[in-house]
Design an enzyme around this catalytic site. Structure first.
Site, PDB file in Angstrom:
ATOM      1  CG  HIS A 289      -1.936  -0.590   1.166  1.00  0.00           C
ATOM      2  ND1 HIS A 289      -2.892  -1.091   0.612  1.00  0.00           N
ATOM      3  CD2 HIS A 289      -2.041  -1.723   2.248  1.00  0.00           C
ATOM      4  CE1 HIS A 289      -3.771  -2.175   0.370  1.00  0.00           C
ATOM      5  NE2 HIS A 289      -3.397  -2.606   1.908  1.00  0.00           N
ATOM      6  CD  GLU A 290       5.284   3.094   3.808  1.00  0.00           C
ATOM      7  OE1 GLU A 290       5.853   2.108   4.060  1.00  0.00           O
ATOM      8  OE2 GLU A 290       6.065   4.356   4.039  1.00  0.00           O
ATOM      9  NE  ARG A 291       6.297  -1.865  -2.813  1.00  0.00           N
ATOM     10  CZ  ARG A 291       6.780  -3.026  -2.041  1.00  0.00           C
ATOM     11  NH1 ARG A 291       7.339  -2.771  -1.549  1.00  0.00           N
ATOM     12  NH2 ARG A 291       6.454  -3.953  -2.170  1.00  0.00           N
TER      13      ARG A 291
END
Ligand SMILES: Cc1cc2nc3c(=O)[nH]c(=O)nc-3n(C[C@H](O)[C@H](O)[C@H](O)COP(=O)(O)OP(=O)(O)OC[C@H]3O[C@@H](n4cnc5c(N)ncnc54)[C@H](O)[C@@H]3O)c2cc1C
Length: 395
Positions: free
Chosen positions: A241-243
């Site tokens: 999700h962060e990337r």
């Protein structure tokens, strides 16, 4: 009934001013640490139509939107002055999706609405002094005591630590199994006794960066986010999700800013010089390629594909563009660029982009191993119980 663009535009126009395409964007909150503008927008959006997290259920501040509707809303929002949501990003982009996927009903009720309306901010407590790229080496311990866990250890590089109400925290619950397997994810109440947050000042002026000391912090088992020993798998989901949010279409690094940087440089006369103009056009080309690639991969993922190198590749592309753009803006100011001005915060934020969310080298490793299928790095600790590993400071 399908949502129309006119409906979205009218609803959002009642809440936000139109976006000034030349207005300088803040960069991941850098240099501002402004919480109020984002909170006002999130609270109004949750109350009036779920515009900030449209795919979330209505009762949690969303509007049960389809992916097509969510895309339409995102496109319309780009024309409005959406405040910088950096302070809220861990909750909105990481914890929220994880809770929706695997939170208990009580956890969803407790936390999702407060994330959506901006009333509670979350931080990510993963990294430790000896656990960054090698995150599975983390040493923070969680020992069970009845219906509670007692956490002991130190986290570092905790962005937003200074103003967070909750921390998404990885801790070791079983040292007798190999290091990736004995880790569990908890939600830590940052106001609980034993939580000490110490500020770390960044060179770009950010004040929210911290190290967090946990001394006999009691966490109810009800606030355990992953299965026992399932923290590593959950952390991998969080990283995906962060990337995606750092490298996605529209430039997660600079939400909504689009190509305003180029207009600003042109207006300031900085592109009169042919060499700088050439640099600017190369960056613009890379930016368009990154945007189109992100859109293609998002479409592929929706059709059931795996999104290819969308995550690590997208992050690498956006980081390279960001750094090239801020270098150019700094150079265009001449010697003054080193001292002050708008380019200053951006330029001094640039180096951190290659580190936060996983370093460039680690993104290259992921592409090599998981996407291109190249031979993996040698891993001498594979299969060895964490308690038997030789670690820094231990013999
Ligand atoms: C601005 C900023 C914000 C951050 N926010 C957070 C946060 O909110 N929460 C959080 O938990 N963490 C956060 N971090 C921490 C970040 O995730 C780590 O700094 C990062 O994962 C690198 O870990 P490290 O600093 O321990 O460096 P190390 O892992 O020690 O790496 C040092 C160098 O060695 C290289 N290296 C290491 N292993 C390999 C390998 N296997 N192959 C090739 N090269 C390798 C790295 O790429 C790097 O260049 C933040 C960092 C920054 C700079």
């Amino acid at each position: 009934m399908t949502l129309t663009e006119d409906e979205v535009r009218a609803a959002v126009a009642a809440l936000l001013e139109p976006r000034d395409p030349d207005a300088p964007a803040t960069v991941l909150g850098a240099g501002s640490d402004d919480l109020e503008a984002g909170r006002r927008w999130l609270s109004a959006a949750a109350a009036s139509g779920g515009w900030a997290v449209p795919t979330w259920p209505r009762r949690f501040g969303g509007r049960d939107a389809t992916p097509d509707e969510a895309r339409l809303i995102a496109r319309v929002l780009r024309d409005f002055a959406v405040p910088d949501l950096y302070p809220y990003a861990v909750g909105l982009s990481l914890v929220g999706p994880i809770l929706l996927e695997s939170g208990t009903p009580a956890q969803q009720e407790r936390w999702l609405r407060a994330i959506a309306d901006g009333s509670e901010i979350w931080c990510q407590m993963f990294s430790e002094p000896d656990a960054g790229s090698d995150l599975a080496n983390l040493a923070t311990r969680a020992v069970r005591d009845g219906d509670e866990w007692i956490l002991e250890g130190q986290k570092v590089w905790t962005s937003r630590g200074l103003y967070s109400r909750w921390g998404m925290c990885l801790a070791r619950t079983d040292p007798d199994v190999p290091k990736h397997r004995g880790i569990t994810m908890f939600a830590v109440d940052m106001t609980a006794p034993g939580v000490e947050v110490r500020p770390l000042h960044q060179m770009n002026g950010d004040e929210h960066f911290t190290e967090v000391f946990l001394s006999e912090v009691r966490v109810p088992d009800a606030d355990r986010l992953s299965d026992l020993g399932g923290g590593w798998a959950m952390a991998m989901e969080v990283f995906a999700h962060e990337r995606a949010s750092l490298g996605g279409s529209g430039g997660g690094l600079d939400p909504g800013a689009g190509e305003g940087w180029l207009h600003r440089l042109a207006r300031e006369g900085a592109l009169a010089d042919p060499v700088r103009r050439d640099r600017a056009m190369r960056i613009l080309g890379q930016q368009r390629i990154a945007d189109w690639t992100a859109r293609r991969l998002a479409a592929e993922a929706e059709r059931g594909g795996d999104g290819g190198s969308g995550g690590p590749g997208g992050k690498l592309r956006q980081v390279a563009i960001f750094k090239a753009r801020t270098d150019l803006a700094k150079d265009a100011q001449g010697p003054a660029g080193m001292l002050t001005g708008e380019g200053h915060v951006e330029f001094l934020t640039g180096p951190s982009m290659s580190i936060r969310g996983g370093t460039d080298e680690i993104q290259h490793n992921i592409i090599g191993e998981r996407i291109l299928g190249l031979p993996p790095e040698p891993r001498v600790d594979k299969g060895v119980p964490y308690a038997e590993l030789r670690r820094q400071g231990l013999t």
